[in-house]
Design an enzyme around this catalytic site. Structure first.
Site, mmCIF file in Angstrom:
data_model
loop_
_atom_site.group_PDB
_atom_site.id
_atom_site.type_symbol
_atom_site.label_atom_id
_atom_site.label_comp_id
_atom_site.label_asym_id
_atom_site.label_seq_id
_atom_site.Cartn_x
_atom_site.Cartn_y
_atom_site.Cartn_z
ATOM 1 N N ASN A 21 0.836 -1.210 0.000
ATOM 2 C CA ASN A 21 0.000 0.000 0.000
ATOM 3 C C ASN A 21 0.867 1.255 0.000
ATOM 4 O O ASN A 21 0.566 2.223 -0.695
ATOM 5 C CB ASN A 21 -0.943 0.005 1.206
ATOM 6 C CG ASN A 21 -2.200 -0.799 0.963
ATOM 7 O OD1 ASN A 21 -3.078 -0.388 0.220
ATOM 8 N ND2 ASN A 21 -2.267 -1.984 1.557
ATOM 9 N N LYS A 95 0.699 -2.213 15.120
ATOM 10 C CA LYS A 95 0.622 -1.759 16.512
ATOM 11 C C LYS A 95 -0.649 -0.939 16.710
ATOM 12 O O LYS A 95 -1.170 -0.357 15.758
ATOM 13 C CB LYS A 95 1.834 -0.875 16.857
ATOM 14 C CG LYS A 95 3.155 -1.538 16.604
ATOM 15 C CD LYS A 95 3.498 -2.472 17.727
ATOM 16 C CE LYS A 95 4.801 -3.191 17.433
ATOM 17 N NZ LYS A 95 5.142 -4.177 18.431
ATOM 18 N N ASN A 111 -6.837 4.217 8.465
ATOM 19 C CA ASN A 111 -6.322 2.849 8.401
ATOM 20 C C ASN A 111 -7.034 2.122 7.275
ATOM 21 O O ASN A 111 -8.169 2.442 6.939
ATOM 22 C CB ASN A 111 -6.592 2.122 9.722
ATOM 23 C CG ASN A 111 -6.043 0.706 9.710
ATOM 24 O OD1 ASN A 111 -4.940 0.454 9.198
ATOM 25 N ND2 ASN A 111 -6.791 -0.245 10.250
ATOM 26 N N HIS A 113 -8.228 -1.724 6.088
ATOM 27 C CA HIS A 113 -8.447 -3.072 6.638
ATOM 28 C C HIS A 113 -9.054 -3.964 5.551
ATOM 29 O O HIS A 113 -9.977 -3.541 4.852
ATOM 30 C CB HIS A 113 -9.383 -2.976 7.851
ATOM 31 C CG HIS A 113 -9.544 -4.286 8.538
ATOM 32 N ND1 HIS A 113 -8.558 -4.835 9.334
ATOM 33 C CD2 HIS A 113 -10.562 -5.186 8.524
ATOM 34 C CE1 HIS A 113 -8.972 -6.004 9.788
ATOM 35 N NE2 HIS A 113 -10.180 -6.238 9.307
HETATM 36 C C1 GRF Z 1 -3.281 -4.932 3.961
HETATM 37 O O1 GRF Z 1 -4.086 -6.016 3.611
HETATM 38 C C2 GRF Z 1 -4.033 -3.985 4.858
HETATM 39 O O2 GRF Z 1 -5.389 -3.922 4.603
HETATM 40 C C3 GRF Z 1 -3.797 -4.583 6.225
HETATM 41 O O3 GRF Z 1 -2.482 -5.063 6.198
HETATM 42 C C4 GRF Z 1 -2.118 -5.355 4.846
HETATM 43 C C5 GRF Z 1 -0.878 -4.571 4.560
HETATM 44 O O4 GRF Z 1 -0.327 -4.900 3.320
HETATM 45 N N1 GRF Z 1 -4.050 -3.637 7.283
HETATM 46 P P1 GRF Z 1 0.890 -4.072 2.728
HETATM 47 O O5 GRF Z 1 1.970 -4.067 3.810
HETATM 48 O O6 GRF Z 1 0.421 -2.700 2.415
HETATM 49 O O7 GRF Z 1 1.336 -4.836 1.517
#
Ligand code: GRF
Length: 193
Positions: A21, A95, A111, A113
């Site tokens: 991300n 965290k 955030n 999710h």
């Molecule tokens: C994603 O699936 C996000 O929704 C969750 O943790 C994962 C993180 O993936 N909170 P990345 O580290 O961005 O590849």
């Protein structure tokens, strides 16, 4: 969407691992004329793969042994204010931020999710979704409150789960959705602030 003083909106992205991300947000905002910029990357893990993306793009990064105590939180808050951070985006940050931290930061915290919140809060989302034989899942971007995965929803995207889906294929499918959803949610939040 720039600030009223014409300055860029500064984002800090918090990570703990893979950072896909983060990578997609960096790509989205890298243009010189972008009104939004990723100014800082904070990692709770010194070996997070995502730190590499920060390095490659010459974004300042900071590894913190994140503990919910006053000293670590104060140090982090100082870093954020030194970099004039307007928005924190948690992206795979493992965290939990304290009530005090959220209050002191005094700017929005988002955030992402990988579920259709309020369903499937917490860890191992895809595993639980598959086990329950759900027909749909998705991703949600929400504001961070003191309760895990519970703040106001900014944007959500639903996807259909195919008959042959497993944990891995679902994760892959939803990650792709996340990469599009996160910048859209940021835009929506900033426009409505
Ligand atoms: C994603 O699936 C996000 O929704 C969750 O943790 C994962 C993180 O993936 N909170 P990345 O580290 O961005 O590849």
């Amino acid at each position: 969407m720039a600030k009223s003083n014409g300055k860029k909106i500064n984002i800090a992205v918090f990570i703990s691992g893979r950072g896909s991300n983060l990578r997609s947000l960096i790509k989205k905002y890298k243009a010189k004329y972008s009104p939004i910029t990723i100014k800082l990357v904070i990692s709770s893990n010194p070996n997070a793969k995502g730190l590499m993306y920060a390095r490659q793009s010459k974004i300042k990064s900071y590894v913190t042994n994140f503990k919910k105590n006053n000293t670590t939180e104060k140090k982090l808050l100082k870093k954020l204010s030194d970099s004039n951070i307007d928005l924190i985006c948690l992206a795979g940050f493992m965290k939990i931020l304290s009530k005090n931290f959220i209050k002191q930061f005094n700017n929005p915290i988002l955030n992402i999710h990988p579920s259709l919140l309020p369903k499937y809060k917490g860890l191992n989302t895809h595993k639980r979704v598959i086990k329950k034989k759900e027909k749909y899942s998705g991703a949600t971007v929400h504001l961070v409150s003191e309760k895990l995965d519970s703040g106001r929803i900014v944007l959500q995207k639903k996807i259909k789960i195919s008959k042959y889906e497993n944990e891995k294929t679902l994760e892959k499918k939803i990650l792709k959705v996340e990469h599009v959803l996160y910048p859209k949610a940021i835009k929506k939040l900033l426009i409505n602030l």
